[in-house]
Design an enzyme around this catalytic site. Structure first.
Site, PDB file in Angstrom:
ATOM      1  N   TYR A 129       0.823  -1.338  -0.010  1.00  0.00           N
ATOM      2  CA  TYR A 129      -0.019  -0.258  -0.082  1.00  0.00           C
ATOM      3  C   TYR A 129       0.934   1.394  -0.121  1.00  0.00           C
ATOM      4  CZ  TYR A 129      -3.666   3.268   1.033  1.00  0.00           C
ATOM      5  OH  TYR A 129      -4.348   4.766   0.869  1.00  0.00           O
ATOM      6  N   ASN A 225      -2.927   5.961   7.122  1.00  0.00           N
ATOM      7  CA  ASN A 225      -3.725   6.712   8.092  1.00  0.00           C
ATOM      8  C   ASN A 225      -4.325   5.753   9.164  1.00  0.00           C
ATOM      9  OD1 ASN A 225      -6.191   5.750   7.003  1.00  0.00           O
ATOM     10  ND2 ASN A 225      -6.619   7.660   5.990  1.00  0.00           N
ATOM     11  N   THR A 248       3.714  10.017  11.800  1.00  0.00           N
ATOM     12  CA  THR A 248       5.365   9.880  11.903  1.00  0.00           C
ATOM     13  C   THR A 248       5.829  10.463  12.923  1.00  0.00           C
ATOM     14  OG1 THR A 248       7.166  10.297  10.464  1.00  0.00           O
ATOM     15  CG2 THR A 248       5.766  11.859  10.317  1.00  0.00           C
ATOM     16  N   GLN A 270       9.703  16.500   9.569  1.00  0.00           N
ATOM     17  CA  GLN A 270       8.581  15.499   9.869  1.00  0.00           C
ATOM     18  C   GLN A 270       7.218  16.121  10.113  1.00  0.00           C
ATOM     19  OE1 GLN A 270       9.594  12.063   9.253  1.00  0.00           O
ATOM     20  NE2 GLN A 270      11.323  13.484   8.265  1.00  0.00           N
ATOM     21  N   HIS A 273       4.438  16.103   7.343  1.00  0.00           N
ATOM     22  CA  HIS A 273       3.756  15.126   7.069  1.00  0.00           C
ATOM     23  C   HIS A 273       2.272  15.096   7.273  1.00  0.00           C
ATOM     24  CE1 HIS A 273       6.663  12.160   5.265  1.00  0.00           C
ATOM     25  NE2 HIS A 273       7.424  12.417   6.230  1.00  0.00           N
ATOM     26  N   GLU A 339       9.918   6.365  16.117  1.00  0.00           N
ATOM     27  CA  GLU A 339      10.175   5.788  14.405  1.00  0.00           C
ATOM     28  C   GLU A 339      11.477   6.327  13.843  1.00  0.00           C
ATOM     29  OE1 GLU A 339       7.833   6.404  10.334  1.00  0.00           O
ATOM     30  OE2 GLU A 339       7.689   7.922  12.024  1.00  0.00           O
ATOM     31  N   HIS A 340      11.854   7.530  14.020  1.00  0.00           N
ATOM     32  CA  HIS A 340      13.156   8.213  13.715  1.00  0.00           C
ATOM     33  C   HIS A 340      13.877   8.825  14.750  1.00  0.00           C
ATOM     34  CE1 HIS A 340      10.027   8.758  10.189  1.00  0.00           C
ATOM     35  NE2 HIS A 340      11.207   8.303   9.626  1.00  0.00           N
ATOM     36  N   ASP A 373      14.452   8.915   4.460  1.00  0.00           N
ATOM     37  CA  ASP A 373      13.185   9.166   3.644  1.00  0.00           C
ATOM     38  C   ASP A 373      13.257   8.778   2.250  1.00  0.00           C
ATOM     39  OD1 ASP A 373      11.717   9.544   6.008  1.00  0.00           O
ATOM     40  OD2 ASP A 373      11.604  11.638   5.528  1.00  0.00           O
ATOM     41  N   GLU A 427       4.144 -36.275  29.905  1.00  0.00           N
ATOM     42  CA  GLU A 427       3.254 -35.224  29.404  1.00  0.00           C
ATOM     43  C   GLU A 427       1.980 -35.704  29.381  1.00  0.00           C
ATOM     44  OE1 GLU A 427       4.871 -32.895  26.040  1.00  0.00           O
ATOM     45  OE2 GLU A 427       6.019 -31.830  27.127  1.00  0.00           O
ATOM     46  N   HIS A 432       2.484 -40.394  21.487  1.00  0.00           N
ATOM     47  CA  HIS A 432       3.656 -39.878  20.833  1.00  0.00           C
ATOM     48  C   HIS A 432       4.752 -40.907  21.024  1.00  0.00           C
ATOM     49  CE1 HIS A 432       1.421 -36.049  21.024  1.00  0.00           C
ATOM     50  NE2 HIS A 432       2.520 -35.300  20.438  1.00  0.00           N
TER      51      HIS A 432
END
Length: 440
Positions: A129, A225, A248, A270, A273, A339-340, A373, A427, A432
């Site tokens: 996306y 968004n 951001t 930033q 944005h 984030e940054h 970026d 167990e 098994h």
């Protein structure tokens, strides 16, 4: 313009730090209530719903939900030559970094005749996306597509919102970038409906559509968004997702040696944005804090998106945080998990090596977030909202799975057969053990 949070003289626990640090408030749960009917509509009606939703949310009804290949090629031919050169260089650098990311297969012989191998296998198909609301992001095409291609994914589809002023097609540079990267499956679909199309697939509904417009994917990635984030949350489990991306964020850890113009410019970069974008400066220097505040006034007034930037800097998600020293500042940025994260200090590389939570770290005065970026070679699709405490940015690892391959011969199994039976009995799972006994 931007608030201050004074933590000097205070010793705070991690929990207390998380309570006082600024953070954008994003109500994904509320958005999910709005998004759920959209997902159901696309699942039931396919392309017909996608056209209706585009008309409702994007103000245009696209003739072509899937962009014709000829349109993609035309977008390349009409691309500004300087933009083409810049994109080519970005693609080259991002490919170079992501080619080195692919994890290596390995094999371990735990005993004679007993081998465990691990293979990394790419997912079959991905949906990528690319946002197109307040801004359009051909750079995000590069980040998503190159990472998936480097992982070896065989089938890639890109979705980006239809543009009202472009006859219902995605942004022209976005389409050109897809074509430059060899992606010819591109959809004029935005928002939550794009996530639904990728997750469920979509049948065609118009004479220009194929009977099956879009096949479902295995993984959906890319920023968006709050409605995109909510849609991802609702389809998680049916498909894999990279993260629920929020607004951001930039955090800057700086001392008195930092250039106030650099710091202020990076905060503004930033903030443009989104009105919800977070800009945080952490510093022990009162002088730097004051100088940055003064520079912000001038820079905001001069910047193109001044209204959006002013709203972001004035919001509760942005602040200048004053601390006693850089050690305390390091505690703050590790708790925040930006984030940054920029480090603009003396011996910045050493401080960067001590950071434990950040989507990406930018070291020194000549490594601004804007570099990442576009042109650093790193990926700019990064965890937000503190998710860097447990999540990574987008990369090759987002599109591969680890599969273990176990191969024992008869002697190797016989050596551990009795111990397997013992553990199975302990167990309460005797069948098994019986499955092992049956071989001897």
């Amino acid at each position: 313009m931007i608030s201050r949070i004074d933590l000097r003289g205070r010793v705070l626990s991690r929990r207390e730090l998380l309570e006082v640090l600024p953070r954008a408030e994003v109500d994904v749960e509320h958005a999910a209530e709005t998004v759920a009917p959209i997902l159901a509509l696309v699942r039931a009606q396919g392309a017909a719903a996608l056209r209706d939703l585009a008309e409702r949310f994007d103000g245009v009804r696209p003739q072509h939900v899937r962009v014709p290949v000829a349109v993609l090629q035309q977008a390349v031919e009409s691309l500004d030559p300087d933009v083409r050169v810049a994109l080519d260089e970005t693609i080259r650098r991002v490919r170079q970094v992501h080619a080195a990311q692919r994890p290596a297969d390995f094999a371990v012989q735990v005993a004679p005749g007993a081998t465990v191998r691990q293979r990394w296998i790419p997912v079959r198909r991905v949906g990528l996306y690319v946002p197109g609301g307040l801004a359009v992001y051909p750079s995000s095409v590069v980040m998503n597509v190159v990472a998936a291609q480097a992982a070896g994914v065989g089938s890639l589809a890109v979705a980006s919102p239809p543009q009202k002023d472009h006859d219902g097609l995605p942004d022209e540079v976005v389409m050109a970038t897809c074509a430059l990267l060899g992606v010819d499956e591109v959809y004029a679909v935005g928002g939550a409906q794009a996530v639904a199309m990728f997750a469920y697939g979509a049948a065609g509904s118009d004479e220009v559509d194929d009977e099956t417009l879009c096949e479902p994917v295995d993984v959906i990635t890319g920023p968006g968004n709050v409605y995109v984030a909510a849609a991802k949350r609702l389809v998680r489990g049916l498909v894999g997702i990279d993260a629920e991306a929020g607004p951001t964020e930039i955090a800057v850890l700086a001392d008195g040696t930092a250039d106030a113009v650099h710091v202020a410019a990076d905060l503004v970069s930033q903030a443009e944005h989104d009105p919800l974008a977070a800009a945080v400066l952490v510093t022990p220097s009162v002088e730097l804090a004051g100088a940055v505040e003064a520079k912000l006034v001038d820079l905001v007034e001069a910047t193109f998106h001044r209204g959006r930037v002013a709203t972001a800097l004035d919001g509760s998600q942005s602040a200048i945080v004053l601390v006693d020293d850089l050690e305390a500042g390091l505690d703050v940025v590790n708790a925040y998990g930006a984030e940054h994260l920029e480090i603009q200090t003396v011996d910045a590389a050493a401080w960067a090596d001590r950071v434990t939570s950040a989507g990406a770290i930018f070291v020194g005065p000549f490594s601004p977030v804007s570099l990442g970026d576009y042109m650093a070679g790193s990926n700019h699709v990064l965890p937000t909202g503190g998710c860097s405490h447990y999540a990574s940015g987008l990369g090759v690892h987002s599109f591969v799975r680890a599969v273990q391959v176990i191969e024992y011969d008869a002697d190797a199994l016989a050596q551990v057969a009795d111990r397997i039976v013992t553990l199975a009995d302990a167990e309460g799972l005797p069948a098994h053990g019986d499955a092992v006994r049956a071989r001897f």
